[in-house]
Scaffold this motif. Structure first.
Motif, short mmCIF file in Angstrom:
data_model
loop_
_atom_site.label_atom_id
_atom_site.label_comp_id
_atom_site.label_asym_id
_atom_site.label_seq_id
_atom_site.Cartn_x
_atom_site.Cartn_y
_atom_site.Cartn_z
N ASN A 299 0.84 -1.21 0.01
CA ASN A 299 -0.04 0.07 -0.08
C ASN A 299 0.85 1.23 -0.07
OD1 ASN A 299 -2.41 -1.24 -0.01
ND2 ASN A 299 -2.34 -1.44 2.30
N ILE A 300 2.09 1.12 -0.25
CA ILE A 300 3.01 2.35 -0.39
C ILE A 300 3.41 2.56 -1.52
CG2 ILE A 300 5.24 3.14 0.51
CD1 ILE A 300 5.15 1.40 2.98
N ARG A 301 3.50 3.73 -2.03
CA ARG A 301 3.95 4.32 -3.41
C ARG A 301 5.28 4.85 -3.20
NH1 ARG A 301 3.32 9.23 -6.24
NH2 ARG A 301 3.61 9.03 -8.38
N ILE A 302 6.25 4.40 -3.76
CA ILE A 302 7.70 4.86 -3.79
C ILE A 302 7.97 5.63 -5.06
CG2 ILE A 302 8.57 2.78 -4.72
CD1 ILE A 302 10.96 3.12 -2.85
N THR A 303 8.71 6.79 -5.18
CA THR A 303 9.25 7.49 -6.18
C THR A 303 10.57 8.15 -5.84
OG1 THR A 303 8.17 9.36 -5.23
CG2 THR A 303 6.98 8.07 -6.78
N ALA A 304 11.43 8.56 -6.71
CA ALA A 304 12.63 9.18 -6.70
C ALA A 304 12.37 10.58 -5.95
CB ALA A 304 13.16 9.43 -8.01
N ALA A 305 13.41 10.82 -5.12
CA ALA A 305 13.24 12.11 -4.23
C ALA A 305 14.40 13.18 -4.70
CB ALA A 305 12.97 12.13 -2.75
N THR A 306 14.18 14.30 -5.06
CA THR A 306 15.32 15.06 -5.25
C THR A 306 16.19 15.46 -4.10
OG1 THR A 306 13.95 17.03 -5.37
CG2 THR A 306 14.27 16.11 -7.27
N ALA A 307 15.51 15.82 -2.96
CA ALA A 307 16.24 16.29 -1.73
C ALA A 307 15.28 15.70 -0.44
CB ALA A 307 16.38 17.68 -1.74
N ARG A 308 15.94 15.50 0.56
CA ARG A 308 15.23 15.15 1.83
C ARG A 308 14.25 16.45 2.45
NH1 ARG A 308 17.07 10.71 4.52
NH2 ARG A 308 15.33 11.19 6.08
N ALA A 309 13.18 16.32 2.79
CA ALA A 309 12.49 16.97 3.44
C ALA A 309 12.76 17.49 4.60
CB ALA A 309 11.02 16.56 3.42
N GLY A 310 12.68 19.00 4.96
CA GLY A 310 13.22 19.62 5.98
C GLY A 310 12.21 19.17 7.27
N THR A 311 10.87 19.15 7.03
CA THR A 311 9.75 18.92 8.18
C THR A 311 9.08 17.41 7.55
OG1 THR A 311 8.30 20.02 7.17
CG2 THR A 311 9.68 21.12 8.77
N ARG A 356 17.68 3.00 -8.17
CA ARG A 356 19.17 2.28 -7.94
C ARG A 356 19.40 2.51 -6.55
NH1 ARG A 356 22.77 5.22 -12.26
NH2 ARG A 356 21.89 7.14 -11.17
N ILE A 357 20.26 1.61 -6.09
CA ILE A 357 20.64 1.54 -4.75
C ILE A 357 21.27 2.99 -4.53
CG2 ILE A 357 21.99 0.38 -3.02
CD1 ILE A 357 19.80 -1.09 -3.79
N GLY A 358 20.96 3.52 -3.29
CA GLY A 358 21.54 4.73 -2.93
C GLY A 358 20.87 6.04 -3.32
N ASP A 359 19.59 5.72 -4.19
CA ASP A 359 19.23 6.92 -4.61
C ASP A 359 18.17 7.38 -3.33
OD1 ASP A 359 19.65 6.84 -7.08
OD2 ASP A 359 17.85 5.90 -7.63
N PRO A 360 17.95 8.87 -3.27
CA PRO A 360 17.07 9.02 -2.18
C PRO A 360 15.52 9.09 -2.83
CG PRO A 360 18.00 10.90 -3.54
CD PRO A 360 18.56 9.77 -3.89
N VAL A 361 14.63 8.42 -2.00
CA VAL A 361 13.20 8.23 -2.33
C VAL A 361 12.36 8.64 -1.32
CG1 VAL A 361 14.15 6.11 -3.56
CG2 VAL A 361 13.54 5.94 -1.15
N SER A 362 11.13 9.05 -2.09
CA SER A 362 9.76 9.51 -1.03
C SER A 362 8.91 8.16 -1.11
CB SER A 362 9.28 10.61 -1.72
OG SER A 362 8.23 10.95 -0.91
N CYS A 363 8.30 8.00 -0.08
CA CYS A 363 7.27 6.98 0.07
C CYS A 363 6.17 7.62 0.69
CB CYS A 363 7.66 5.81 1.23
SG CYS A 363 9.17 4.93 0.59
N GLU A 364 4.74 7.11 0.17
CA GLU A 364 3.69 7.70 0.56
C GLU A 364 2.39 6.66 0.37
OE1 GLU A 364 1.96 10.98 -1.97
OE2 GLU A 364 3.80 10.69 -3.18
N TRP A 365 1.37 7.18 1.18
CA TRP A 365 0.35 6.11 1.42
C TRP A 365 -0.90 6.96 1.84
CZ3 TRP A 365 4.71 6.37 4.14
CH2 TRP A 365 4.71 6.88 5.68
#
Length: 390
Positions: A299-311, A356-365
């Motif tokens: 039930n989790i969607r995963i996508t590439a992220a350009t940067a880590r969110a601050g909050t 790819r391994i090492g990529d920053p990713v975003s997970c949402e549900w």
């Protein structure tokens, strides 16, 4: 395999047409071994012709419960009724049940047909009836052409079929199965799961199946009794225990979950953990100061992220992709959120993103995919070990 009818005395007569033949009632049963309580005031009603599984980790009381139904153990309190009659005073061979264990224990010096006939011979069944019933039992498990072979000439799956035939030849009202597929490899185990369910549907007799394998229970059972510390934590059909588990323990034991622990907010709809703000669509934790939220990997969607969110964002977590596994029709991703927590994500292979391994990713549900539970420090089952309290 040993069976409850491999004894020198016969059962009490049973009216095969009785409407409650095959019904099993466990009424407030307790079983202790010294100062340890294996089964604790357990009650369970099993309908005639039902396929029910007792599911749980080692030590939860499932096998002890089965052995008390079979008559191999006696309860310290409570009653057990089979086909409407109390069986507490009846030895195993006088109960209208048969038991199949993980260890088939076929007689190596006897042929397949002789193994299946053994129980009938001990009951002094007429020879003509033995031949007919053995043939019928072997036909049920598709083993008649192997009737003259010795057990050592059979594969593990074939030996399991012979063990089933030996149990079924006595035409029990209830068949008890204690981890019967545990010794088989994965592919054969999955094939036997299907065969067992088809066989049970064809015969219409009651099956009580003990397993620690959630896949077996989910694929075969009309209902599943998930056990914990000698009690039933939840009793329901497979869809219910998977989609609407009654506790964190059940959620963890049936399928995989991603758990977040933290403070409860928004009137009981939200758990605020160190890694995400997890919001559900129902206020299940109203009044609770702390709780845990669970989200299944599919039930989790995963996508590439350009940067880590601050909050932290609601129902979203960001991390580093540290593992990718191809599971056939599914791709599995392992995402590191911190040194002490990671997420498992599964997506259908055709729709899986290329990461790819090492990529920053975003997970949402979605909130509808969030399960909320009161904090349960003791709920460690299957692959679930609750993350550290923050």
């Amino acid at each position: 395999m040993t069976t409850a009818t491999d004894a020198h005395a016969s059962r009490q007569p049973t009216d095969a047409a009785a409407p409650d033949r095959g019904a099993v009632v466990i009424d407030a049963v307790t079983k202790r071994y010294g100062d340890q309580t294996a089964v604790d005031d357990l009650s369970l009603s099993i309908e005639p012709g039902e396929f029910i599984s007792l599911l749980g980790p080692s030590g939860c009381g499932k096998t002890t419960t089965l052995r008390m139904i079979a008559g191999f153990e006696n309860p310290d309190a409570g009653d057990i009724r089979i086909s409407g009659q109390s069986v507490l005073a009846a030895p195993p061979y006088r109960r209208d049940v048969n038991t199949v264990f993980q260890a088939y224990a076929l007689f190596p010096h006897l042929s397949v047909a002789e193994n299946v006939a053994y129980g009938l011979q001990q009951r002094r069944t007429p020879k003509a009836d033995i031949r007919e019933r053995v043939s019928q039992a072997l036909d049920l498990v598709q083993m008649r052409r192997f009737a003259d072979r010795k057990p050592t000439q059979l594969s593990g799956g074939q030996q399991q079929r012979v063990a089933l035939a030996r149990a079924l030849v006595n035409r029990p009202a209830v068949l008890l199965l204690d981890e019967p597929l545990g010794a088989l490899d994965r592919q054969l185990r999955e094939e036997m799961q299907l065969e067992l369910k088809l066989l049970q549907a064809r015969l219409g007799i009651t099956f009580v199946f003990v397993t620690h394998d959630q896949g077996e229970a989910l694929s075969m059972s009309d209902r599943i009794a998930i056990m914990r510390s000698g009690r039933i934590e939840q009793l329901a059909d497979a869809d219910t225990v998977y989609a609407r588990p009654s506790s964190a323990y059940v959620a963890a034991f049936v399928g995989q979950q991603n758990f977040f622990r933290g403070d409860v907010s928004d009137g009981g709809t939200t758990v605020v953990s160190a890694h995400a703000v997890v919001k559900g669509d129902v206020p299940r934790l109203a009044g609770a100061p702390r709780g845990e939220a669970a989200v299944r990997p599919e039930n989790i969607r995963i996508t590439a992220a350009t940067a880590r969110a601050g909050t932290a964002e609601v129902n979203r977590a960001q991390g580093e992709l540290i593992g990718v596994s191809h599971l056939g029709d599914t791709m599995q991703y392992l995402v590191k959120l911190s040194d002490d927590q990671s997420l498992i994500v599964r997506r259908p292979t055709p729709d899986a993103p290329s990461l790819r391994i090492g990529d920053p990713v975003s997970c949402e549900w979605l909130p509808t995919h969030v399960l909320l539970f009161p904090l349960d420090d003791a709920a460690e089952a299957g692959g679930y070990i609750a993350p550290p309290t923050n």
